[in-house]
Motif scaffolding. Sequence first.
Motif, PDB file in Angstrom:
ATOM      1  N   VAL A 130       0.865  -1.172   0.000  1.00  0.00           N
ATOM      2  CA  VAL A 130       0.000   0.000   0.000  1.00  0.00           C
ATOM      3  C   VAL A 130       0.905   1.226   0.000  1.00  0.00           C
ATOM      4  CG1 VAL A 130      -0.199  -0.003   2.525  1.00  0.00           C
ATOM      5  CG2 VAL A 130      -1.909   1.201   1.137  1.00  0.00           C
ATOM      6  N   GLN A 131       0.573   2.210  -0.814  1.00  0.00           N
ATOM      7  CA  GLN A 131       1.403   3.402  -0.966  1.00  0.00           C
ATOM      8  C   GLN A 131       0.533   4.654  -0.936  1.00  0.00           C
ATOM      9  OE1 GLN A 131       4.574   3.722  -4.147  1.00  0.00           O
ATOM     10  NE2 GLN A 131       3.194   5.314  -4.900  1.00  0.00           N
ATOM     11  N   PHE A 132       1.009   5.651  -0.191  1.00  0.00           N
ATOM     12  CA  PHE A 132       0.317   6.931  -0.078  1.00  0.00           C
ATOM     13  C   PHE A 132       1.186   8.027  -0.687  1.00  0.00           C
ATOM     14  CE2 PHE A 132      -0.928   4.219   3.417  1.00  0.00           C
ATOM     15  CZ  PHE A 132      -2.319   4.313   3.407  1.00  0.00           C
ATOM     16  N   ASP A 133       0.577   8.884  -1.462  1.00  0.00           N
ATOM     17  CA  ASP A 133       1.258  10.012  -2.097  1.00  0.00           C
ATOM     18  C   ASP A 133       0.589  11.285  -1.603  1.00  0.00           C
ATOM     19  OD1 ASP A 133       2.449  11.895  -3.690  1.00  0.00           O
ATOM     20  OD2 ASP A 133       2.250  10.761  -5.548  1.00  0.00           O
ATOM     21  N   ASN A 134       1.290  12.002  -0.704  1.00  0.00           N
ATOM     22  CA  ASN A 134       0.711  13.173  -0.048  1.00  0.00           C
ATOM     23  C   ASN A 134       1.449  14.446  -0.429  1.00  0.00           C
ATOM     24  OD1 ASN A 134       0.589  10.847   2.453  1.00  0.00           O
ATOM     25  ND2 ASN A 134      -1.312  11.798   1.771  1.00  0.00           N
ATOM     26  N   ALA A 135       0.765  15.374  -1.068  1.00  0.00           N
ATOM     27  CA  ALA A 135       1.281  16.732  -1.251  1.00  0.00           C
ATOM     28  C   ALA A 135       0.816  17.544  -0.057  1.00  0.00           C
ATOM     29  CB  ALA A 135       0.774  17.316  -2.560  1.00  0.00           C
ATOM     30  N   LEU A 136       1.666  17.644   0.958  1.00  0.00           N
ATOM     31  CA  LEU A 136       1.257  18.264   2.215  1.00  0.00           C
ATOM     32  C   LEU A 136       1.057  19.765   2.070  1.00  0.00           C
ATOM     33  CD1 LEU A 136       3.552  16.248   4.659  1.00  0.00           C
ATOM     34  CD2 LEU A 136       1.213  15.748   3.919  1.00  0.00           C
ATOM     35  N   ASN A 137       1.835  20.384   1.176  1.00  0.00           N
ATOM     36  CA  ASN A 137       1.662  21.808   0.872  1.00  0.00           C
ATOM     37  C   ASN A 137       2.353  22.087  -0.466  1.00  0.00           C
ATOM     38  OD1 ASN A 137       4.467  22.063   1.572  1.00  0.00           O
ATOM     39  ND2 ASN A 137       3.844  22.169   3.731  1.00  0.00           N
ATOM     40  N   ASP A 138       2.584  23.361  -0.780  1.00  0.00           N
ATOM     41  CA  ASP A 138       3.174  23.707  -2.076  1.00  0.00           C
ATOM     42  C   ASP A 138       4.628  23.283  -2.212  1.00  0.00           C
ATOM     43  OD1 ASP A 138       0.796  24.807  -2.831  1.00  0.00           O
ATOM     44  OD2 ASP A 138       1.346  26.868  -2.305  1.00  0.00           O
ATOM     45  N   TRP A 139       5.306  23.016  -1.090  1.00  0.00           N
ATOM     46  CA  TRP A 139       6.744  22.745  -1.167  1.00  0.00           C
ATOM     47  C   TRP A 139       7.156  21.377  -0.619  1.00  0.00           C
ATOM     48  CZ3 TRP A 139       8.788  21.934   3.657  1.00  0.00           C
ATOM     49  CH2 TRP A 139       8.078  22.460   4.738  1.00  0.00           C
TER      50      TRP A 139
END
Length: 383
Positions: A75-84
Amino acid sequence: TVKAGYNFQVKDRIYDSRPFSISLPSDNPALKALDPSAIFAPENFGAADNQFHFDEISGIYFRYIANSILNAGYVQFDNALNDWLRVVWGVRYENFDQLVGSVYKSDPRYSYSKVGDFLPAVNATVKLNNTTNLRVAGSQTVIRPEFRELTGTAFYDFEIGATIIGNPNLQRTKVTNFDIRYEIYPRPGELITVGAFYKFFNNPIELAFNQSGAGSSGIFNYVDNDKTSAKSYGLEFEFRKKLDFIPGLKHFTAQGNFSYIYNRVKFDQDVLNRPMQGQSPYVANLQLGYQQPDGRRELTLLFNRAGKRIAQVGVQGLPDVYEQPANQLDFTWLERLNEEWALKLRLRNLLDPDVEFTQGDEFVRRHSRGREVLFTVEWTPTF
């Protein structure tokens, strides 16, 4: 986003060899003194003690069965937590069931193992600006021995001129990886990266030279030990640069990478003053590529060189056998005829240098790997 997957893999093997030997039951000085061109004449073979005998070698170790079953999921999660900041993380679980040798526990060839591994991974990318990233990653992986490495079967390796015997007690190697990279993307299609890495190997498997053998370079075994580990750390540099600033090289690209690796093996509390078998202190790759604007033609010239590395570990006080550096040059020509059809010509090891091996200060052997010419026709249907 979230991704998940499952992998099921089964491997089976039935190995049955019939080795033969030539023996001379009693001494025959006149026969042994014959020229090599005459010694194997038919009249020198027969049933008499002073003649050569041609016999099949018997024994249970010349045959074995093997089976492995791998059940794996991730299982894999791809998180863009913010702009950077972007974090890709997850875990893979592997359940590996393997039987080698025989199905009967009383059989000395019998070797069975079943092990489960959780293999986590994380990759964090910090966007410093529009052209620069800082990337930090960590993961765990496993390296499993092959079937023949787990058997007591002896097989002759013609490349090293010696007999290799497997080891039913080998355990899988678990590797922990960390790296950090600073990435610059000057413009599309170009990059410059500088990085550092660290790897820890638990129970590394090595090919060891353990004794002399008549008529060969010796006998080798695959070895590991539950008290053995190894560490690697080093630096990496990579670049890719378009050459359109040079007249006549508008559609050419140069790229390459260089790695420096410091590696040492540790047995219990003692650090051995040598790297792992197969580990070079440096690896360098340089590539020059050409691509037509319409993508129909691609030409690639690739150069590779690796530092000297241990080919076989010496035990019982014997020196290690080292493979000396050798340059390799490859060339690839890809011609796309249309959207579906393509032709590819690949020339490998154009320089074909001699590969030399040394043990201590002594020359051991030399061989050439030969050149390879591969021509393929590729069809990619567009339904």
